[in-house]
Design an enzyme around this catalytic site. Structure first.
Site, short mmCIF file in Angstrom:
data_model
loop_
_atom_site.label_atom_id
_atom_site.label_comp_id
_atom_site.label_asym_id
_atom_site.label_seq_id
_atom_site.Cartn_x
_atom_site.Cartn_y
_atom_site.Cartn_z
CG HIS A 221 -1.95 -1.11 1.16
ND1 HIS A 221 -2.85 -1.35 2.17
CD2 HIS A 221 -2.20 -2.07 0.22
CE1 HIS A 221 -3.61 -2.39 1.87
NE2 HIS A 221 -3.22 -2.84 0.69
CG HIS B 98 -7.69 -3.23 -2.09
ND1 HIS B 98 -7.16 -2.21 -1.32
CD2 HIS B 98 -6.97 -4.34 -1.80
CE1 HIS B 98 -6.18 -2.69 -0.58
NE2 HIS B 98 -6.04 -3.98 -0.85
CG ASP C 231 -3.50 -5.31 -3.12
OD1 ASP C 231 -3.05 -4.50 -2.30
OD2 ASP C 231 -4.34 -6.18 -2.82
CG HIS D 16 -0.48 -9.45 -2.79
ND1 HIS D 16 -0.53 -8.14 -3.24
CD2 HIS D 16 -1.21 -9.47 -1.66
CE1 HIS D 16 -1.25 -7.43 -2.40
NE2 HIS D 16 -1.67 -8.20 -1.44
#
Length: 321
Positions: free
Chosen positions: A82, A240, A244, A267
């Site tokens: 972040h 979001h 990421d 991720h």
């Protein structure tokens, strides 16, 4: 928007919070760094001297539930995505990130508190030309039903995300984002970490996500959103995932010129695609100057200088948004 010069921060700014897994208090300070320094974490609060680690793919080491940056002596900082997304999203090339604990504070689950710190510190130009990694040919990775691709885009950086959750409340969402600081601040920075209550409960029982709460995580059960304040955007989950991806791909070490497309990713996939790109020396080059949006000139290729030499392949734990 002009991209011709490298940037750093005018001064320092500090945020405090808790680590999402440990629940322990942590303080993080962003501040200036010299030309070509990149984004550098400085881990304080250790016995002996402070330790530094550059935010690059070669600094990624494996832990069970998070991607961790470390050095030859071991892990230094986890959950860095972040703050890295905030720095890359706001156009900061060179910065120090001092942290006195093992995890970046989760704050409200978004990048907005880090954006506020960057704006408090101020962004200033430096005398050297900005450098980019320009994607020259498509690179694809598939992991089960997940797929990711980086493909050429000489005029900027674009992220295209598609998610498809079996949870009916989240369902299928998509978002496309062309990077510039104003759009990042308005559309992406406030999108929060999310998850399903069943997964959060499993993490708690295993001793992880001890700092997770409704104050920093958007939580769904099989029928409804559990956060009483509701969503910040109807497609907050997809946004979001863009956040990421931007933070994960900041581990390239330089801003990217290309388009990244992710389908059912996270991720693990983001890092796998970045690693595949950097491993193929014919798939990218380093250029400097200003991406040509209106002017037809081609950016000048410059020497790599060992920026990604000696990379290790990152290992991955369970994907946590």
């Amino acid at each position: 928007m002009k991209f011709s010069r490298q940037t750093t921060l005018r001064s320092q700014a500090t945020v405090t919070g808790v680590g999402v897994h440990s629940g322990a208090p942590v303080s993080l300070t962003v501040g200036p760094a010299p030309i070509e320094a990149g984004l550098v974490f400085v881990r304080t609060g250790l016995d002996g001297a402070d330790r530094e680690v550059r935010a690059t793919a070669g600094s990624v080491i494996a832990t069970e539930f998070a991607t961790v940056l470390g050095d030859s002596e071991g892990p230094l900082v986890s959950t860095a995505e972040h703050v890295l997304a905030a720095l890359r999203g706001m156009g900061v090339d060179n910065a120090t990130i001092e942290i006195d604990g093992p995890e970046v504070p989760i704050m409200d689950g978004s990048a907005a508190p880090f954006v506020a710190a960057i704006e408090q510190a101020g962004v200033v130009s430096q005398s050297a030309a900005r450098r980019f990694i320009q994607v020259l040919k498509p690179v694809q990775v598939a992991i089960g039903a997940c797929s990711g691709e980086l493909r050429p885009n000489a005029t900027g950086f674009r992220i295209e995300v598609e998610i498809d959750f079996t949870n009916p409340v989240i369902g299928r969402q998509s978002y496309q984002f062309d990077l510039n600081p104003e759009r990042f601040r308005r559309e992406i920075a406030r999108a929060r970490t999310f998850g399903c209550m069943s997964d959060v409960a499993k993490l708690w029982s295993a001793g992880f996500a001890l700092g997770s709460s409704f104050e920093n995580t958007v939580v769904f059960d099989e029928e409804r959103l559990l956060n009483p304040e509701g969503l910040r955007y109807a497609d907050e989950c997809a946004r979001h995932k863009v956040l990421d991806a931007l933070g994960d791909l900041a581990l390239a070490g330089l801003p990217l010129l290309g388009t990244y497309r992710s389908v059912r990713g996270g991720h693990k996939l983001n890092h796998a695609v970045l690693t595949a790109l950097l491993a193929d020396r014919t798939a990218w080059r380093v250029v400097e100057g200003e991406p040509a949006v209106r002017r037809p000139r081609v950016a000048t290729e410059v020497a790599v200088g060992g920026m990604v030499g000696g990379m290790i392949a990152p290992a991955y734990g369970p994907d946590v948004s």
